[in-house]
Design an enzyme around this catalytic site. Structure first.
Site, PDB file in Angstrom:
ATOM      1  N   LYS A  54      26.000 -26.254  10.634  1.00  0.00           N
ATOM      2  CA  LYS A  54      24.790 -26.796  11.257  1.00  0.00           C
ATOM      3  C   LYS A  54      23.693 -26.989  10.210  1.00  0.00           C
ATOM      4  O   LYS A  54      22.992 -28.005  10.197  1.00  0.00           O
ATOM      5  CB  LYS A  54      24.286 -25.859  12.373  1.00  0.00           C
ATOM      6  CG  LYS A  54      25.174 -25.871  13.619  1.00  0.00           C
ATOM      7  CD  LYS A  54      24.792 -24.775  14.628  1.00  0.00           C
ATOM      8  CE  LYS A  54      25.753 -24.773  15.803  1.00  0.00           C
ATOM      9  NZ  LYS A  54      25.496 -23.694  16.781  1.00  0.00           N
ATOM     10  N   GLN A  98      21.894 -18.285  17.441  1.00  0.00           N
ATOM     11  CA  GLN A  98      23.352 -18.416  17.489  1.00  0.00           C
ATOM     12  C   GLN A  98      23.955 -17.312  18.362  1.00  0.00           C
ATOM     13  O   GLN A  98      23.619 -16.136  18.215  1.00  0.00           O
ATOM     14  CB  GLN A  98      23.925 -18.367  16.057  1.00  0.00           C
ATOM     15  CG  GLN A  98      25.421 -18.582  15.966  1.00  0.00           C
ATOM     16  CD  GLN A  98      25.877 -19.992  16.369  1.00  0.00           C
ATOM     17  OE1 GLN A  98      25.115 -20.953  16.268  1.00  0.00           O
ATOM     18  NE2 GLN A  98      27.096 -20.112  16.831  1.00  0.00           N
ATOM     19  N   ASP A 121      19.042 -26.043  22.000  1.00  0.00           N
ATOM     20  CA  ASP A 121      20.359 -25.743  22.565  1.00  0.00           C
ATOM     21  C   ASP A 121      20.396 -26.069  24.062  1.00  0.00           C
ATOM     22  O   ASP A 121      21.469 -26.100  24.662  1.00  0.00           O
ATOM     23  CB  ASP A 121      20.667 -24.246  22.403  1.00  0.00           C
ATOM     24  CG  ASP A 121      21.678 -23.974  21.309  1.00  0.00           C
ATOM     25  OD1 ASP A 121      22.590 -24.801  21.123  1.00  0.00           O
ATOM     26  OD2 ASP A 121      21.556 -22.928  20.649  1.00  0.00           O
TER      27      ASP A 121
HETATM   28  N1  GUN Z   1      27.874 -20.242  20.000  1.00  0.00           N
HETATM   29  C1  GUN Z   1      28.893 -21.089  20.266  1.00  0.00           C
HETATM   30  N2  GUN Z   1      28.434 -22.331  20.538  1.00  0.00           N
HETATM   31  C2  GUN Z   1      27.092 -22.264  20.447  1.00  0.00           C
HETATM   32  C3  GUN Z   1      26.054 -23.225  20.628  1.00  0.00           C
HETATM   33  O1  GUN Z   1      26.269 -24.408  20.928  1.00  0.00           O
HETATM   34  N3  GUN Z   1      24.795 -22.758  20.432  1.00  0.00           N
HETATM   35  C4  GUN Z   1      24.518 -21.465  20.110  1.00  0.00           C
HETATM   36  N4  GUN Z   1      23.250 -21.110  19.963  1.00  0.00           N
HETATM   37  N5  GUN Z   1      25.457 -20.551  19.957  1.00  0.00           N
HETATM   38  C5  GUN Z   1      26.732 -20.950  20.115  1.00  0.00           C
END
Ligand code: GUN
Length: 284
Positions: A54, A98, A121
């Site tokens: 990311k 995350q 998100d």
């Molecule tokens: N863990 C797995 N997928 C995601 C996501 O799309 N966003 C976040 N914040 N954590 C994750």
């Protein structure tokens, strides 16, 4: 029938180009580059890989990323304080916490502290509520990316039975809201669903996000279905597979996402898109 592949990798690369161009244009007009703060708590290896990807993607398109790696033992209060600080920081347009977080931390409570305008998100109850009420603002990244892939193949939604396997807050539940909004008749299957095959074999659109490799057998797929596999699992030999038995499923489906190169790259691309949307909205 052999299914056509839905090329998420290519689609995401195209999206990234468009986002990069827009950020460059905005920079020339005097706007600051969008900023994304990423909080990562603990040592989960998969989370470290996702976050690295990311941050790299931010760098590729001109989004500033601010990184907050925290040790596993971090106290909740420290994260609360950090979120409050980031909510106030004008350089930060998006905040990503995350998941999963270590078990001593209340993830839902923390997600609710993020300013909904910075909730790139789309996990805050406000943003999920807006999606539930057919007025989406910031939309959860994976389901949003899947909707873009479905639109790209001119998927019909009305009078289509969409079946989602997996009812997580991250994928299954917001996916159901997206497909309902698009006009599908939606079924959500989960660990208490008795006859999974019954639902899967009736799906015009199937989205699987179970975390269980090859749970969905290829011969369950309805002929001509559109099949979306969110699962990604590494085998002992290093190869990656999904939730769905791909080799068999692709002989029955009309369209199918590969693993890797299907849904995964779209999650990152939609995160970038949401960060740019958030930055633009915060100018208003
Ligand atoms: N863990 C797995 N997928 C995601 C996501 O799309 N966003 C976040 N914040 N954590 C994750």
């Amino acid at each position: 029938m052999t299914a056509k592949l839905i090329d998420g990798k290519n689609f995401a690369a195209q999206m990234k180009k468009e986002i990069s161009t827009e950020i460059t244009t905005r920079r020339e007009e005097g706007h600051p580059d969008p900023g994304l703060a990423v909080i990562l708590v603990g040592e989960d290896p998969a989370s470290h890989i996702y976050v690295r990807n990311k941050r790299q993607a931010c760098n590729d398109v001109g989004i500033q990323s601010f990184y907050y790696p925290l040790p596993n033992e971090t106290e909740e209060k420290q994260i609360v304080d950090l979120i409050h600080e980031l909510n106030q920081d004008p350089k930060v347009n998006g905040i990503l916490l995350q998941l999963p977080l270590p078990s001593h931390i209340d993830s839902d409570g923390l997600l609710e502290l993020i300013n909904p305008d910075k909730d790139v998100d789309g996990f805050h109850p406000y943003n999920l509520g807006r999606l539930a009420q057919r007025r989406p603002l910031l939309r959860p990244c994976t389901p949003y990316g899947i909707m873009m892939l479905l639109d790209s193949i001119q998927q019909h939604y009305k009078n289509q039975h969409a079946v989602i396997v997996g009812a997580s807050n991250i994928v299954g539940r917001p996916m159901a809201l997206e497909l309902l909004l698009a006009g599908c008749t939606v079924s959500v299957c989960h660990r208490f669903t008795g006859d999974l095959k019954h639902f899967v074999s009736d799906a015009d659109i199937l989205v699987s996000a179970t975390g269980i490799p090859t749970l969905i057998k290829g011969d369950w797929i309805k002929p001509g279905a559109t099949v979306i596999d969110v699962g990604i699992h590494r085998l002992a030999d290093g190869s990656l597979i999904g939730d769905i038995e791909f080799a068999v499923a692709k002989e029955k489906a009309a369209w199918i996402t590969p693993v890797p190169g299907g849904v995964g790259p779209m999650t990152t691309a939609t995160l970038l898109k949401n960060t740019l949307i958030a930055a633009k909205n915060q100018m208003k």
